[in-house]
Design a protein around this motif. Sequence first.
Motif, PDB file in Angstrom:
ATOM      1  N   THR A 157      19.289  42.720  74.916  1.00  0.00           N
ATOM      2  CA  THR A 157      19.653  42.611  73.463  1.00  0.00           C
ATOM      3  C   THR A 157      18.171  43.091  72.725  1.00  0.00           C
ATOM      4  N   SER A 246      25.479  48.374  68.131  1.00  0.00           N
ATOM      5  CA  SER A 246      25.842  47.080  67.740  1.00  0.00           C
ATOM      6  C   SER A 246      24.880  46.605  66.488  1.00  0.00           C
ATOM      7  N   THR A 259      29.223  48.580  62.640  1.00  0.00           N
ATOM      8  CA  THR A 259      29.235  49.010  63.838  1.00  0.00           C
ATOM      9  C   THR A 259      29.908  50.333  64.046  1.00  0.00           C
TER      10      THR A 259
HETATM   11  C1  LIG Z   1      28.531  32.995  68.272  1.00  0.00           C
HETATM   12  C2  LIG Z   1      27.954  34.313  68.810  1.00  0.00           C
HETATM   13  C3  LIG Z   1      27.002  34.219  69.876  1.00  0.00           C
HETATM   14  C4  LIG Z   1      26.349  35.338  70.262  1.00  0.00           C
HETATM   15  N1  LIG Z   1      25.446  35.567  71.177  1.00  0.00           N
HETATM   16  C5  LIG Z   1      24.997  36.569  71.582  1.00  0.00           C
HETATM   17  C6  LIG Z   1      24.119  36.405  72.771  1.00  0.00           C
HETATM   18  O1  LIG Z   1      23.833  35.488  73.568  1.00  0.00           O
HETATM   19  N2  LIG Z   1      23.550  37.919  73.223  1.00  0.00           N
HETATM   20  C7  LIG Z   1      23.961  39.181  72.465  1.00  0.00           C
HETATM   21  O2  LIG Z   1      23.284  39.921  72.776  1.00  0.00           O
HETATM   22  N3  LIG Z   1      24.803  38.822  71.342  1.00  0.00           N
HETATM   23  C8  LIG Z   1      25.390  37.770  70.971  1.00  0.00           C
HETATM   24  N4  LIG Z   1      26.124  37.713  69.958  1.00  0.00           N
HETATM   25  C9  LIG Z   1      26.628  39.081  69.331  1.00  0.00           C
HETATM   26  C10 LIG Z   1      27.577  39.878  70.253  1.00  0.00           C
HETATM   27  O3  LIG Z   1      27.654  39.950  71.327  1.00  0.00           O
HETATM   28  C11 LIG Z   1      28.494  41.034  69.369  1.00  0.00           C
HETATM   29  O4  LIG Z   1      27.203  41.807  69.487  1.00  0.00           O
HETATM   30  C12 LIG Z   1      28.993  40.913  68.091  1.00  0.00           C
HETATM   31  O5  LIG Z   1      29.696  39.408  68.100  1.00  0.00           O
HETATM   32  C13 LIG Z   1      29.805  41.838  67.688  1.00  0.00           C
HETATM   33  O6  LIG Z   1      29.325  42.781  66.781  1.00  0.00           O
HETATM   34  P1  LIG Z   1      28.773  44.087  67.530  1.00  0.00           P
HETATM   35  O7  LIG Z   1      30.081  45.091  67.227  1.00  0.00           O
HETATM   36  O8  LIG Z   1      27.972  44.549  66.061  1.00  0.00           O
HETATM   37  O9  LIG Z   1      28.259  44.233  68.546  1.00  0.00           O
HETATM   38  C14 LIG Z   1      26.872  36.703  69.544  1.00  0.00           C
HETATM   39  C15 LIG Z   1      27.871  36.742  68.555  1.00  0.00           C
HETATM   40  C16 LIG Z   1      28.398  35.436  68.084  1.00  0.00           C
HETATM   41  C17 LIG Z   1      29.483  35.692  67.124  1.00  0.00           C
END
Ligand SMILES: Cc1cc2nc3c(=O)[nH]c(=O)nc-3n(C[C@H](O)[C@H](O)[C@H](O)COP(=O)(O)O)c2cc1C
Length: 262
Positions: A157, A246, A259
């Motif tokens: 990440t 993301s 995104t």
């Molecule tokens: C409750 C919650 C916890 C998350 N924890 C992490 C995490 O531990 N590591 C990570 O890389 N992304 C984390 N995310 C982000 C998600 O992996 C993901 O990127 C996001 O919900 C969707 O958005 P995107 O389409 O921009 O990726 C978390 C999101 C939420 C809602």
Amino acid sequence: MEGLVCVDDFEKEALRKLGNVTRAYYRSGADDEFTLKDNGAAFSRILLRPFMLRDVSNRDLSTTVLGKKVAVPIGISPTAMQRLAHPDGECGSAKAIETIGGIMVLSYFATCSCEEVAAAAPNARKWFNFYMHKDRTITQGVFKRAEKAGFEAVVLTVDAPVIGKRRDIERNPFDFPPHIKLPNACPDEEELSVSKAHDDIDHGATWEAVSWIKSVSRLPLVLKGIQTAEDAIHAVELGVDGIWISNHGGRQIDTAPATVIS
Ligand SMILES: Cc1cc2nc3c(=O)[nH]c(=O)nc-3n(C[C@H](O)[C@H](O)[C@H](O)COP(=O)(O)O)c2cc1C
């Protein structure tokens, strides 16, 4: 579960059932939540032009990701602390994605260990999410542990070197209930606090860390949180195996573009 037929239904039910603190943690985006809202709105702006009178008696959504087949182009994004919502935690999610043939991406801040998840869903494709630890020998240990447990790729990440300012969480301060552990990020900690869990992250990591990972890990590397063509090109030049576009669900940098851009 009866009567819940789509993601919206599940979201509404979850928001109704969860306590204030967990709800704030799961739901909130950064700052004014412009990006959080636009993530959803951008999806609804994408319209399809359907073609008629085609033979659809055999429907197949399979494709390949990192060179291997998936039955559906769907994965579970790494989301931390799933046991706050259900005792099965990430093991339950892994079993669910196993049944439809997608990919489980386990959060570094998961409440089930990678070994537990591997045992719960032995046939699922599994990737392991991680953040750079200040002590690189610990990060190197993470790669070995993930590989031993049968995880086939690691996902760094890159969009959260510091945690976004989420107002709902400030209003409903979060700390770990005693039954919650983080067996991947903090395997030796008996007592956890949010600041302790995030303190170990290397806030100074740069592209140099990517080169280092490529030099020490045999697993394919995916960068999660890339948002510009410039960064994507840089990643490819350094030999990164996958780019995950993301904005962290709008939880990190508010006003970043959705995104999915229509
Ligand atoms: C409750 C919650 C916890 C998350 N924890 C992490 C995490 O531990 N590591 C990570 O890389 N992304 C984390 N995310 C982000 C998600 O992996 C993901 O990127 C996001 O919900 C969707 O958005 P995107 O389409 O921009 O990726 C978390 C999101 C939420 C809602």
